[in-house]
Design an enzyme around this catalytic site. Structure first.
Site, short mmCIF file in Angstrom:
data_model
loop_
_atom_site.label_atom_id
_atom_site.label_comp_id
_atom_site.label_asym_id
_atom_site.label_seq_id
_atom_site.Cartn_x
_atom_site.Cartn_y
_atom_site.Cartn_z
N HIS A 1 0.82 -1.21 0.00
CA HIS A 1 0.00 0.00 0.00
C HIS A 1 0.86 1.27 0.00
O HIS A 1 0.60 2.19 0.77
CB HIS A 1 -0.91 0.02 1.23
CG HIS A 1 -1.89 -1.09 1.28
ND1 HIS A 1 -2.57 -1.42 2.45
CD2 HIS A 1 -2.34 -1.96 0.33
CE1 HIS A 1 -3.39 -2.45 2.21
NE2 HIS A 1 -3.25 -2.79 0.93
N HIS B 1 -7.49 -0.53 3.04
CA HIS B 1 -6.58 -0.91 1.96
C HIS B 1 -6.68 0.16 0.88
O HIS B 1 -7.61 0.97 0.85
CB HIS B 1 -6.94 -2.29 1.44
CG HIS B 1 -6.63 -3.38 2.42
ND1 HIS B 1 -5.92 -4.51 2.10
CD2 HIS B 1 -6.95 -3.51 3.74
CE1 HIS B 1 -5.81 -5.29 3.17
NE2 HIS B 1 -6.43 -4.69 4.18
#
Length: 581
Positions: free
Chosen positions: A513, A557
């Site tokens: 990420h 996320h």
């Protein structure tokens, strides 16, 4: 040998540098204005025939090859001097074609914390819903008001393996109440629920779908195998203006493209800052190291690198049939599993093997820790900077053994294993992305500085301890777990923080990420690279639109954030175009 150069020039209204998640969304939405021509430049190949993109269970086969950027960090003190592989999808659709297919949006507060009117929580949740067409299932109670119904991104709930149903029972037993669609609504900072996936009828849905299949439009040109070297800048009435880009192919051929309206850099948190740096936009001292003329001195380019640190904690299971290891590792099972997918698009390979998910607040667990108790904090926020409506950590289980490629202790001898994963939110540590050289085909120097802040390590170790309690004490799992996997680990018996510190240093890895390296900010923010409309400060007709633009990574996320940034950017660009007209 110097790269050769072609003389032909092509002109488009909008040039998008990067055919990843945000870039494809922007291209598809801008193309709805049929009087605009759009060029998408993608460094990798077309993904139409890449089976392991469309078959979600084949995700890891895209790594360590030409379909991966093959980025590796520098050694990092916080993880015991280890380097971490940070794989990214290098093909049309980008990391939307290799990720965990998870639609975990975070909370609206995450985006309100950016302090930017164009990107409030309400607006971001609206943009994320716009991208989606949600397909429900009879057993799933969806909050339909938060789901989209007309976007190119097709999503659906995931059917849980038996081990996930037991982990859910243990999460509930250990204090995480069940809220089925909580990761869509973003309203529950402490609980567990199911996660929607970017898979429908056994096929992964990717950002490439915004500009291919039924959304292919004549005014979009897609050029693959074209790495963007730099943005071409010129002086227009005294102002620095983006007028085009220079690309290079893998065999060294250079080519220029001209932009009539705008250049939009959407190459991701690792590569977007590189394009700016090679263009002369960035910290002056950093550019001087590589003999690059500084055209705009922006100290934030390549800095503010964030990610979510992740730990897998594996356990051996006593009973067969609970995990899906028997479908992948036992005897010749993978052959029949693959045949089932080819014939019916069902089975293990048709989805991603993650099960039930949870969010948790850790206030009560940490209240007596001196570091937590005595840390500075803003009014109404904990020492990590989070409000009570934002989670500190995330949990989820795998439905069989496996993860990043360092996990190679496969239970091939008819044994069974699963992990409970822990993920750290709102970490204080910041890293950087810098040039290794001026060569556009060379990967950057990446230092994530994982767990460099003591508070990060404190929260991460408490998260691991909580995860272990869920498995070892939880009603659903305590009687079916034999111990740690592999057997030479003993984490199932850990009780002391120093034991978990050692474990985290050895096993912490990326959750893929990366964010924040070309961050938006207010006009008086010296570290901001972009304004709130994604425009590069000091340069006309140049934007950066991907997760590198976020000031602070969300507590979820980043897949849906990338879609949301793409949708929001397209709306802003369209509105600005009408004003200029």
């Amino acid at each position: 040998m110097a790269p050769s150069r072609t003389d032909s020039e092509e002109a488009y209204d909008y040039i998008i540098c990067g055919g990843g998640t945000s870039g494809c969304v922007i291209a598809g939405r801008l193309a709805e204005e049929l009087n605009a021509t759009i060029l998408v430049l993608e460094a990798g190949q077309d993904s139409a025939d890449l089976e392991n993109v469309h078959m979600a269970g084949g995700w890891s086969n895209n790594f360590d090859s030409e379909t991966d950027w093959n980025i590796v960090t520098e050694p990092m003190v916080g993880v015991g001097g280890r380097q971490v592989k940070c794989s990214r999808g290098r093909f049309l659709g980008g990391s939307s074609g290799v990720n965990g297919t998870l639609c975990i949006r975070g909370t609206k507060q995450d985006y309100d914390d950016w302090g930017l009117e164009e990107w409030t929580g309400d607006k971001m949740f609206g943009y994320m819903a716009k991208a989606e067409t949600f397909h429900g299932k009879d057993w799933f109670k969806a909050n339909s008001a938060d789901h989209g119904s007309s976007g190119p991104l097709h999503t659906e709930p995931h059917d849980l393996a038996p081990i996930s149903q037991l982990v859910r029972e243990s999460m509930i037993d250990q204090g995480l109440p069940f809220h089925q669609d909580m990761f869509t609504t973003g309203e529950t900072p402490h609980g567990c629920g199911d996660v929607i996936r970017t898979v429908h009828k056994g096929i992964r849905s990717t950002a490439a779908d915004f500009i291919t299949k039924g959304f292919r439009r004549e005014n979009i040109t897609i050029t693959t195998d074209a790495t963007v070297d730099k943005v071409i800048l010129s002086k227009d009435s005294g102002e620095l203006t983006a007028t085009g880009v220079l690309t290079v192919s893998k065999d060294g051929q250079q080519k220029e493209y001209r932009a009539r309206k705008e250049v939009i850099v959407s190459a991701g948190a690792y590569c977007s800052p590189l394009i700016l740096l090679r263009s002369g936009i960035g910290p002056k001292d950093e550019l001087a190291k590589h003999g690059i003329e500084c055209k705009i001195d922006l100290s934030g380019v390549g800095n503010n690198l964030q990610d979510h640190v992740l730990c897998f904690i594996f356990y051996e299971v006593l009973k067969e049939g609970l995990t899906n290891d028997y479908l992948a590792y036992h005897d010749n099972a993978i052959a029949s599993t693959y045949q089932l997918y080819q014939e019916k698009k069902t089975g293990l390979l048709s989805t991603f093997p993650f099960g039930i998910f949870g969010y948790a607040r850790l206030d009560e667990r940490l209240k007596d820790e001196p570091l937590w108790r005595d840390a500075k904090r803003e009014d109404g926020r904990d020492p990590m900077g989070l409000k009570p409506n934002q989670p500190n950590i995330e949990f989820w289980n795998t439905e069989l053994y496996g993860g990043p490629k360092q996990y190679t202790d496969f239970p091939i001898d008819h044994k069974h294993a699963f992990a409970l994963c822990t993920l750290l939110f709102n970490q204080h540590s910041r890293g950087s992305v810098t040039l290794r050289s001026k060569d556009p085909l060379e990967n950057p120097v990446v230092n994530h500085n994982y767990l460099g802040d003591p508070l990060d390590m404190l929260v991460m170790t408490e998260a691991c301890r909580y995860a272990n309690e869920i498995v070892m004490k939880g009603a659903g799992t305590k009687d079916i777990v034999k111990g740690s996997w592999p057997s030479d680990l003993t984490h199932h018996a850990y009780t002391k923080r120093e034991e978990w510190v050692s474990y985290v240093k050895q096993h912490a890895t990326t959750c893929y990420h990366p964010s924040g390296t070309c961050a938006m900010g207010q006009s008086n923010d010296p570290n901001a690279v972009l304004d709130s409309k994604l425009q590069v400060k000091g340069v006309k007709n140049l934007r950066v639109a991907d997760v590198s633009s976020v000031p602070k990574v969300n507590n979820g996320h980043t897949q849906m954030v990338a879609y949301g940034i793409g949708e929001g950017a397209a709306e802003i660009i369209k509105a600005d175009s009408k004003v200029k007209a």
